[in-house]
Enzyme design. Structure first.
Site, short mmCIF file in Angstrom:
data_model
loop_
_atom_site.label_atom_id
_atom_site.label_comp_id
_atom_site.label_asym_id
_atom_site.label_seq_id
_atom_site.Cartn_x
_atom_site.Cartn_y
_atom_site.Cartn_z
N GLY A 36 0.70 -1.31 -0.10
CA GLY A 36 -0.07 0.01 0.04
C GLY A 36 0.90 1.30 -0.02
N PHE A 72 -8.60 -6.28 4.69
CA PHE A 72 -7.99 -6.25 3.29
C PHE A 72 -6.67 -6.74 3.04
CE2 PHE A 72 -11.27 -3.04 3.82
CZ PHE A 72 -12.31 -3.48 2.95
N ALA A 73 -5.75 -6.79 4.38
CA ALA A 73 -4.54 -7.02 4.01
C ALA A 73 -4.05 -8.66 3.80
CB ALA A 73 -3.93 -6.78 5.61
N TYR A 144 -2.90 -18.77 -4.11
CA TYR A 144 -3.57 -17.64 -3.76
C TYR A 144 -5.14 -17.81 -3.47
CZ TYR A 144 -6.36 -13.29 -4.10
OH TYR A 144 -7.40 -12.27 -4.13
#
Length: 327
Positions: A36, A72-73, A144
């Site tokens: 970010g 969200f991390a 993922y």
């Protein structure tokens, strides 16, 4: 409400944090800034730098008494997850476990503990039915997607055992920008910003991977959702969460756009020449990924307010013109 946004300096997290601040919530952004950007943390939000892999730091933070967490991390590059699966399981699964531990430990009023989790359509793998409903088999084809599915399952188990009110939102393709907040990844893997980078002259051309799919123009079809529409769904999910329940919702427009359609729309919006080069299919790329979002429409009253591809591209383009070098 007093809310914690993990990964709130990233693309989706920052826009959701901004929407929550504007709605009058007290927002803390927790981010390690590995992906970010500090400048993406919206004005009015408190910023705490840290990682979910530091379990003690997460527990200290949660002891401040948050009523809800929007999580969200995560790492999210499919190719990297194939090359380094251990990195994805450690960061995504262990980080989420540390967060859940801290939420359970800090909670005295169990009904006040709410969690909205940023999940992904990658949990479905290569679906047999399109549009994809939440009831579709979950068979991820890469680490993922598998790491996110592990988090979904873990959240559901913890919600039922400890009374958390939890929701997983499974995104399809997110696009667009929200005012001063936009998409700035390194490396960038998403089609729309790559196409717009070619329009800016930062790339020589855009590659079309596969032109022989069983789709109307032979190129892969994907479901795109505007970042602001996606953000609104998080607020609705937070408000509707029920203690001891784990809800799962798909988020998409319910209609798909092909790679060629995205490129043509970008040419129309930007007025610039965008060179496209045909390339072979990439392994594991399904011909079509489109969401069925009927459940969240019916249960929470959500619907996209910016469903047009041109609007998503226009917002992203204006953001890129104002920040050609990103944040």
């Amino acid at each position: 409400m007093k809310l914690l946004v993990t990964g709130g300096a990233g693309y989706v997290g920052s826009v959701v944090a901004k929407q929550l601040v504007l709605a009058g919530h007290e927002v803390t952004v927790f981010d390690d800034l590995s992906k970010g950007h500090r400048r993406a943390v919206p004005e009015g939000a408190r910023f705490v730098r840290g990682t979910l892999l530091d379990g003690e730091a997460v527990r200290r933070l949660l002891r401040e008494g948050y009523e809800g967490v929007l999580h969200f991390a995560a790492l999210s590059l499919v190719g990297e997850s194939v090359e380094r699966p251990e990195l994805y399981y450690r960061n995504n699964v262990l980080g989420t476990l540390n967060l859940l531990d801290a939420m359970v430990e800090s909670g005295t009023d169990r009904s006040a503990k709410r969690l909205v989790f940023s999940s992904t359509a990658a949990v479905y793998g290569e679906p047999e039915v399109v549009p994809i409903p939440e009831s579709a088999p979950t068979e991820p084809t890469n680490p993922y997607g598998a790491s996110k599915l592990a988090c979904d399952r873990m959240i559901g188990d913890v919600a039922r055992a400890h009374g958390l009110a939890a929701t997983s939102l499974r995104y399809f393709n997110v696009a667009g920008a929200s005012g001063e907040l936009g998409e700035d990844h390194d490396p960038e893997t998403h089609l729309i910003p790559l196409v717009l980078a070619a329009a800016l002259g930062k790339r020589d051309a855009i590659s079309i991977f596969g032109t022989d799919y069983s789709t109307p123009d032979g190129t892969a079809v994907r479901d795109y959702i505007h970042i602001e529409d996606l953000g609104r769904a998080h607020a609705l999910a937070l408000d509707a969460a029920e203690a001891g329940e784990h809800r799962v919702y798909n988020l998409g427009n319910g209609s798909g756009f092909s790679v060629r359609e995205v490129i043509e729309a970008a040419r129309a919006v930007t007025g610039r020449k965008i060179e496209a080069v045909e390339a072979p299919r990439r392994a594991g790329d399904p011909p079509e990924l489109v969401a069925s979002s009927e459940r969240i429409r019916d249960e929470l009253g959500w619907k996209p307010e910016k469903p047009l591809l041109e609007d998503m591209i226009s917002d992203a383009w204006n953001w890129m013109l104002s920040r050609p070098d990103g944040y």
